[in-house]
Design a protein around this motif. Sequence first.
Motif, PDB file in Angstrom:
ATOM      1  N   GLN A   1       1.370   6.777  -6.302  1.00 36.28           N
ATOM      2  CA  GLN A   1       1.562   7.032  -7.650  1.00 36.28           C
ATOM      3  C   GLN A   1      -0.096   7.963  -7.482  1.00 36.28           C
ATOM      4  O   GLN A   1       0.051   8.690  -8.602  1.00 36.28           O
ATOM      5  CB  GLN A   1       1.232   5.623  -8.026  1.00 36.28           C
TER       6      GLN A   1
ATOM      7  N   ARG B   1     -10.146  -1.681  -7.701  1.00 39.25           N
ATOM      8  CA  ARG B   1     -10.935  -1.945  -5.936  1.00 39.25           C
ATOM      9  C   ARG B   1     -11.655  -1.963  -5.315  1.00 39.25           C
ATOM     10  O   ARG B   1     -11.318  -1.829  -3.585  1.00 39.25           O
ATOM     11  CB  ARG B   1      -9.124  -0.838  -6.024  1.00 39.25           C
TER      12      ARG B   1
ATOM     13  N   CYS C   1       2.449   6.271 -12.622  1.00 38.23           N
ATOM     14  CA  CYS C   1       1.302   6.001 -12.277  1.00 38.23           C
ATOM     15  C   CYS C   1       0.175   4.914 -12.852  1.00 38.23           C
ATOM     16  O   CYS C   1      -0.673   5.019 -12.920  1.00 38.23           O
ATOM     17  CB  CYS C   1       0.197   6.973 -12.073  1.00 38.23           C
ATOM     18  N   PRO C   2       1.284   3.396 -13.293  1.00 32.98           N
ATOM     19  CA  PRO C   2       0.941   2.245 -13.869  1.00 32.98           C
ATOM     20  C   PRO C   2      -0.347   1.785 -13.347  1.00 32.98           C
ATOM     21  O   PRO C   2      -1.360   1.749 -14.096  1.00 32.98           O
ATOM     22  CB  PRO C   2       1.751   1.766 -14.634  1.00 32.98           C
ATOM     23  N   ASP C   3      -0.393   1.194 -12.118  1.00 33.33           N
ATOM     24  CA  ASP C   3      -0.940   0.618 -10.958  1.00 33.33           C
ATOM     25  C   ASP C   3      -2.198   1.639 -10.748  1.00 33.33           C
ATOM     26  O   ASP C   3      -4.061   1.082 -10.763  1.00 33.33           O
ATOM     27  CB  ASP C   3      -0.573   0.354  -9.813  1.00 33.33           C
TER      28      ASP C   3
ATOM     29  N   SER D   1     -11.839   4.208  -7.561  1.00 33.31           N
ATOM     30  CA  SER D   1     -11.852   2.599  -8.576  1.00 33.31           C
ATOM     31  C   SER D   1     -12.382   1.606  -7.893  1.00 33.31           C
ATOM     32  O   SER D   1     -12.676   1.308  -7.636  1.00 33.31           O
ATOM     33  CB  SER D   1     -10.477   2.298  -8.308  1.00 33.31           C
TER      34      SER D   1
ATOM     35  N   LYS E   1       3.763   1.515  -1.414  1.00 31.35           N
ATOM     36  CA  LYS E   1       4.148   2.022  -2.615  1.00 31.35           C
ATOM     37  C   LYS E   1       2.705   1.928  -3.693  1.00 31.35           C
ATOM     38  O   LYS E   1       3.460   2.605  -4.940  1.00 31.35           O
ATOM     39  CB  LYS E   1       4.777   0.195  -3.185  1.00 31.35           C
ATOM     40  N   PHE E   2       1.700   1.431  -3.640  1.00 32.11           N
ATOM     41  CA  PHE E   2       0.178   1.872  -4.427  1.00 32.11           C
ATOM     42  C   PHE E   2       0.020   3.615  -4.180  1.00 32.11           C
ATOM     43  O   PHE E   2       0.084   3.940  -5.921  1.00 32.11           O
ATOM     44  CB  PHE E   2      -0.308   1.144  -3.950  1.00 32.11           C
TER      45      PHE E   2
ATOM     46  N   LYS F   1       1.161  -0.986   0.103  1.00 35.50           N
ATOM     47  CA  LYS F   1      -0.210  -0.385  -0.188  1.00 35.50           C
ATOM     48  C   LYS F   1       1.052   1.148  -0.220  1.00 35.50           C
ATOM     49  O   LYS F   1       0.734   2.065  -0.761  1.00 35.50           O
ATOM     50  CB  LYS F   1      -1.003   0.033   1.256  1.00 35.50           C
TER      51      LYS F   1
ATOM     52  N   ALA G   1      -4.056   1.160 -14.453  1.00 35.68           N
ATOM     53  CA  ALA G   1      -4.776  -0.451 -14.101  1.00 35.68           C
ATOM     54  C   ALA G   1      -6.291  -0.409 -13.485  1.00 35.68           C
ATOM     55  O   ALA G   1      -6.491  -1.346 -13.892  1.00 35.68           O
ATOM     56  CB  ALA G   1      -3.456  -0.833 -13.640  1.00 35.68           C
ATOM     57  N   ALA G   2      -5.937   0.367 -12.451  1.00 36.80           N
ATOM     58  CA  ALA G   2      -7.567   0.303 -11.301  1.00 36.80           C
ATOM     59  C   ALA G   2      -8.660   1.076 -12.232  1.00 36.80           C
ATOM     60  O   ALA G   2      -9.751   0.781 -11.261  1.00 36.80           O
ATOM     61  CB  ALA G   2      -6.754   0.704  -9.946  1.00 36.80           C
TER      62      ALA G   2
END
Length: 346
Positions: free
Chosen positions: A47, A104, A72-74, A101, A43-44, A41, A77-78
């Motif tokens: 972004q 998520r 901010c790729p993740d 999101s 690391k996430f 989290k 992706a969300a």
Amino acid sequence: MKFTSSLAAASVLASVLASPIALTETSPLAKRAVDAALFAKLKFYVQYAAAAYCTNNADSSGTPISCATGNCPDVQAANAVSVLEFDSSILTDMRGFLSVSTVRQEIVLAFRGSSSIRNFLTDLNFGYVNFGCSGCSAHAGFATAWYEPRSAILAALKTTRAQYPSYKIVITGHSLGGAVATLAAGDLRSQGYAADLYTYGSPRVGNGAFASWVSAQPGVTARVTHVNDPVPRLPPMLIAGYRHTTPEYWLSNGSATKVDYTLADVKVCEGISTTGCNAGTIPTLDLDAHRYYFLAATSCAPDLAFKREEQMSPARRADGSASDVEILSWMAADAAASPSELAATT
């Protein structure tokens, strides 16, 4: 204590740098490690904080959150989509977004940092305003930066929460955005919203009562720092009474531009006056460590620097700005302070 001249400040700085900085009783390295779930989290959510710097996420509500610089790729992706993008530039230039999101199942409020870092952090008056609880005070400029978009955010959050009542709420920001995120979290939690808080390179936001109040609220309160980033060390503790939320998660090793951290590299420090992690490093005004938090957090932002020629923020009284020597001496004095000295200024 106050430094009455650059010469006195230089003397304090030299004496502190001449010997190693010891950990104090107020700031022990915790005996626990960060678990894998929390590390993911940390690391996430940076972004989202990085995405708040991107101009395309500031003026196009209802569109996907994206980062042209690829940091901010993740989040992309969300399939995070903004429901509100705000640009409150009248007083503080605070920008950010509220997003959802469905992948998520979470609602994220992200605040952008500012290129005018020095303007907010080295004003010699360090003005406080009452905020949050009895005895709580917060930095006047940060409070103004929260109050400008507050009404729009509260309205959008109320609507979004009604539509997605089971979704988690997360608040985040980097640098000055982290300071405003901390105020937003304290405010929203006090109104009954269950919200987690993740900040990166945040300066100190308020006094000891404020820091303790936010830290004790339900929900995750995670404050991330990076090696010797100078921004979390301001405003100072000894001469201005500022304190941090706890705990601190310190990216503790490597160069200022290191981003490939592992779970074992994260050290945890407890306490609102902690000097065992970032605040105990050698003082610097170099912002390289401030720009990198698991990734190039400010790649969408203008160049950040401690510039002295900029005008003071109009959200503050322009009583003057400290010299480089004074700023470094504040950091050094805080790091060398005893628990009793720090307790006297809480």
